[in-house]
Design a protein around this motif. Structure first.
Motif, PDB file in Angstrom:
ATOM      1  N   ASP A 307       0.788  -1.239   0.000  1.00 10.58           N
ATOM      2  CA  ASP A 307       0.000   0.000   0.000  1.00 10.58           C
ATOM      3  C   ASP A 307       0.819   1.286   0.000  1.00 10.58           C
ATOM      4  OD1 ASP A 307      -2.325  -1.488  -0.037  1.00 10.58           O
ATOM      5  OD2 ASP A 307      -2.545  -1.486   2.133  1.00 10.58           O
ATOM      6  N   ALA A 308       2.140   1.198  -0.109  1.00 15.98           N
ATOM      7  CA  ALA A 308       2.925   2.420  -0.287  1.00 15.98           C
ATOM      8  C   ALA A 308       2.681   2.964  -1.697  1.00 15.98           C
ATOM      9  CB  ALA A 308       4.403   2.142  -0.063  1.00 15.98           C
ATOM     10  N   ILE A 309       2.799   4.280  -1.858  1.00  9.65           N
ATOM     11  CA  ILE A 309       2.528   4.948  -3.123  1.00  9.65           C
ATOM     12  C   ILE A 309       3.845   5.196  -3.866  1.00  9.65           C
ATOM     13  CG2 ILE A 309       1.450   6.937  -4.228  1.00  9.65           C
ATOM     14  CD1 ILE A 309      -0.460   5.071  -2.715  1.00  9.65           C
ATOM     15  N   VAL A 310       3.813   5.015  -5.172  1.00  2.32           N
ATOM     16  CA  VAL A 310       5.001   5.207  -5.998  1.00  2.32           C
ATOM     17  C   VAL A 310       4.875   6.537  -6.746  1.00  2.32           C
ATOM     18  CG1 VAL A 310       6.465   4.235  -7.800  1.00  2.32           C
ATOM     19  CG2 VAL A 310       5.175   2.706  -6.289  1.00  2.32           C
ATOM     20  N   PHE A 311       5.960   7.309  -6.715  1.00  2.00           N
ATOM     21  CA  PHE A 311       5.980   8.614  -7.385  1.00  2.00           C
ATOM     22  C   PHE A 311       7.123   8.678  -8.393  1.00  2.00           C
ATOM     23  CE2 PHE A 311       3.671   9.562  -3.538  1.00  2.00           C
ATOM     24  CZ  PHE A 311       2.763  10.549  -3.911  1.00  2.00           C
ATOM     25  N   SER A 312       6.879   9.415  -9.460  1.00  2.00           N
ATOM     26  CA  SER A 312       7.940   9.845 -10.367  1.00  2.00           C
ATOM     27  C   SER A 312       7.925  11.362 -10.320  1.00  2.00           C
ATOM     28  CB  SER A 312       7.682   9.359 -11.795  1.00  2.00           C
ATOM     29  OG  SER A 312       8.690   9.831 -12.667  1.00  2.00           O
ATOM     30  N   ASP A 313       8.987  11.942  -9.780  1.00  2.00           N
ATOM     31  CA  ASP A 313       8.975  13.361  -9.411  1.00  2.00           C
ATOM     32  C   ASP A 313       7.797  13.561  -8.450  1.00  2.00           C
ATOM     33  OD1 ASP A 313      11.224  13.920 -10.948  1.00  2.00           O
ATOM     34  OD2 ASP A 313      10.010  14.198 -12.757  1.00  2.00           O
ATOM     35  N   ASP A 314       6.833  14.414  -8.799  1.00  2.00           N
ATOM     36  CA  ASP A 314       5.705  14.626  -7.894  1.00  2.00           C
ATOM     37  C   ASP A 314       4.422  13.978  -8.411  1.00  2.00           C
ATOM     38  OD1 ASP A 314       7.104  16.117  -5.978  1.00  2.00           O
ATOM     39  OD2 ASP A 314       6.933  17.931  -7.193  1.00  2.00           O
ATOM     40  N   GLU A 316       1.984  10.831  -8.901  1.00  2.00           N
ATOM     41  CA  GLU A 316       1.675   9.502  -8.389  1.00  2.00           C
ATOM     42  C   GLU A 316       1.500   8.552  -9.567  1.00  2.00           C
ATOM     43  OE1 GLU A 316      -1.914   7.260  -5.983  1.00  2.00           O
ATOM     44  OE2 GLU A 316      -1.403   9.317  -5.396  1.00  2.00           O
ATOM     45  N   VAL A 317       2.335   7.500  -9.610  1.00  2.00           N
ATOM     46  CA  VAL A 317       2.345   6.639 -10.799  1.00  2.00           C
ATOM     47  C   VAL A 317       2.064   5.170 -10.485  1.00  2.00           C
ATOM     48  CG1 VAL A 317       3.898   8.156 -12.065  1.00  2.00           C
ATOM     49  CG2 VAL A 317       4.863   6.314 -10.658  1.00  2.00           C
ATOM     50  N   GLY A 318       1.882   4.828  -9.212  1.00  2.00           N
ATOM     51  CA  GLY A 318       1.635   3.427  -8.920  1.00  2.00           C
ATOM     52  C   GLY A 318       1.490   3.142  -7.449  1.00  2.00           C
ATOM     53  N   LYS A 319       1.421   1.847  -7.153  1.00  2.00           N
ATOM     54  CA  LYS A 319       1.179   1.394  -5.782  1.00  2.00           C
ATOM     55  C   LYS A 319       1.939   0.103  -5.531  1.00  2.00           C
ATOM     56  CE  LYS A 319      -2.706   0.047  -2.773  1.00  2.00           C
ATOM     57  NZ  LYS A 319      -4.179  -0.137  -2.727  1.00  2.00           N
ATOM     58  N   VAL A 349      12.347   5.707  -9.312  1.00  2.00           N
ATOM     59  CA  VAL A 349      11.118   6.231  -8.726  1.00  2.00           C
ATOM     60  C   VAL A 349      11.320   6.437  -7.230  1.00  2.00           C
ATOM     61  CG1 VAL A 349       9.611   5.161 -10.450  1.00  2.00           C
ATOM     62  CG2 VAL A 349      10.222   3.877  -8.382  1.00  2.00           C
ATOM     63  N   LYS A 350      10.308   7.017  -6.610  1.00  2.00           N
ATOM     64  CA  LYS A 350      10.277   7.165  -5.153  1.00  2.00           C
ATOM     65  C   LYS A 350       9.074   6.392  -4.611  1.00  2.00           C
ATOM     66  CE  LYS A 350      13.505  10.518  -4.637  1.00  2.00           C
ATOM     67  NZ  LYS A 350      14.685  10.454  -3.726  1.00  2.00           N
ATOM     68  N   ILE A 351       9.286   5.717  -3.483  1.00  2.00           N
ATOM     69  CA  ILE A 351       8.196   5.030  -2.807  1.00  2.00           C
ATOM     70  C   ILE A 351       7.932   5.754  -1.495  1.00  2.00           C
ATOM     71  CG2 ILE A 351       7.493   2.881  -1.682  1.00  2.00           C
ATOM     72  CD1 ILE A 351       9.122   1.369  -3.751  1.00  2.00           C
ATOM     73  N   GLU A 352       6.674   6.129  -1.291  1.00  4.35           N
ATOM     74  CA  GLU A 352       6.324   6.935  -0.119  1.00  4.35           C
ATOM     75  C   GLU A 352       5.356   6.191   0.781  1.00  4.35           C
ATOM     76  OE1 GLU A 352       3.660  10.829   0.532  1.00  4.35           O
ATOM     77  OE2 GLU A 352       5.566  11.249  -0.508  1.00  4.35           O
ATOM     78  N   ASP A 359      14.221   5.801  -2.243  1.00  2.65           N
ATOM     79  CA  ASP A 359      14.630   5.627  -3.632  1.00  2.65           C
ATOM     80  C   ASP A 359      14.444   4.177  -4.047  1.00  2.65           C
ATOM     81  OD1 ASP A 359      15.444   8.274  -3.976  1.00  2.65           O
ATOM     82  OD2 ASP A 359      17.437   7.869  -3.144  1.00  2.65           O
ATOM     83  N   ALA A 360      13.993   3.987  -5.266  1.00  3.03           N
ATOM     84  CA  ALA A 360      13.804   2.624  -5.781  1.00  3.03           C
ATOM     85  C   ALA A 360      14.043   2.602  -7.280  1.00  3.03           C
ATOM     86  CB  ALA A 360      12.383   2.138  -5.483  1.00  3.03           C
TER      87      ALA A 360
END
Length: 369
Positions: A307-314, A316-319, A349-352, A359-360
């Motif tokens: 359930d963490a959210i994936v970002f590319s820059d700002d 939201e691009v995935g989960k 990407v970034k995982i938040e 970083d990922a």
């Protein structure tokens, strides 16, 4: 919480238990790192009593399953099997199942359907909704049978040395096609052996009655097979990029997004969800895709397993849907769904989660360890 018939054996082996869809199953034994290494280099076995099992019978079993799932099942004959995906009207996944056809006599068909752990009630409810005039009946035999899964180098030799079958056409079990099965006996107990590939490793599911499970487990253990827990099994699953019920297999996603296109027929005709999946395929409308992640910059234990959210820059691009610590990579790795545009090998990407960002790097499964 349910317990496997092998529970006392697991206790003797020093198992640490966890809750796996309402079943108390071994999480790991004394040393999960050794379990992982053994799984990579030798033969291992795992108690999978929590796998769902339904017995189907009637004149319309194959026709019914063919009309409610994605794969073409019309060519099945006794002794053969196939993996197929149960989808709803929107093409979303209910479960990924393995159908094994036991017999066909005078138009009467009998089969066993192996389900994901945790999906039995969902599948039964789906069947109850769809079985109207079909000559199909089913019963839940999950608690009556145990699956002991055996994987790795040498697994074929160990099983073959103890497996007896009085069938003139029987061949080496290593030559059985995937998802096919053969019936025989181990120390006098009837066993179904199903050929599987559940984390990109040669494997067999030994299906036996619950009262026979202890004797068969002890025999396999005496042959040098190491018991592994569900923690290591899950690591191997994620490394192989295999979707799991309740995580990657949910009604939020369709089988094309989950990289299950090999189990989807575009030529067999109508089935539930077929129009949606055909349109996605024909017009190249896939919106997201199941990918892997290597989490680069986290020391210590992560605070999330999904359930963490994936970002590319700002953006939201995935989960994220699954996270494990890979003893091979010695890093946390994950599975999750990304917008197709970003589902590219090596994409950063970034995982938040919980306000923290990690970083990922995107990996197209399977992971290479």
């Amino acid at each position: 919480m349910k317990k496997s018939p092998l529970y006392e054996i697991h206790l003797d082996l020093g198992a640490v238990f966890g809750d796996y869809f309402g079943w108390m199953m071994p999480k790991h034994y004394v040393n999960p790192i050794e379990e992982y290494k053994f799984a990579k280099t030798s033969s291992v076995m795992i108690d999978r009593a929590n796998v769902g099992k339904l017995r189907l019978w009637g004149k319309d079993v194959i026709d019914f399953m063919n009309r409610i799932s994605t794969n073409d099942l019309r060519g099945l004959t006794p002794g053969t099997g196939a993996v197929t995906v149960l989808t709803d009207e929107k093409g979303k996944m209910i479960d990924v199942v393995n159908l094994c056809l036991l017999k066909v006599e005078n138009g009467h068909q009998e089969a066993i359907l192996f389900l994901s752990p945790g999906s039995v009630e969902d599948v039964k409810s789906w069947f109850d909704k769809l079985i109207i005039i079909d000559d199909v009946k089913y019963e839940d035999i999950t608690d009556d049978y145990v699956i002991i899964s055996v994987y790795g180098y040498g697994a074929n030799e160990v099983i073959s040395s103890e497996f007896k079958v009085d069938h003139k056409h029987f061949l080496d079990i290593s030559k059985m096609p995937l998802y096919n099965f053969v019936r025989g006996f181990i120390i006098g107990n009837e066993v179904f052996i199903v050929r599987v590939d559940e984390f990109s490793s040669l494997g067999y599911n030994l299906v036996c009655r619950r009262d026979d499970a202890v004797a068969i487990w002890k025999l396999l253990q005496s042959k040098g097979l190491m018991a592994v827990g569900h923690e290591v099994f899950n690591v191997l699953r994620v490394e192989a990029g295999i979707p799991s019920f309740g995580r990657e297999i949910t009604k939020d996603y369709n089988p094309l997004e989950a990289n299950l296109i090999k189990f989807v027929s575009f030529s067999k005709g109508c089935y539930i969800g077929q129009e949606v999946l055909a349109r996605i395929d024909s017009y190249n409308k896939l919106q997201k895709r199941l990918v892997g992640f290597i989490i680069e910059d986290k020391k210590g234990k992560l605070k999330f397993d999904k359930d963490a959210i994936v970002f590319s820059d700002d953006e939201e691009v995935g989960k994220v849907t699954s996270v494990v610590y890979s003893y091979g990579f010695q890093k946390y790795i994950a599975l999750g769904y990304l917008k197709v545009k970003f589902a590219v090998q090596g994409e950063k990407v970034k995982i938040e989660f919980g306000g923290d960002r990690y970083d990922a790097v995107v990996i197209l499964p399977p992971f290479s360890v």
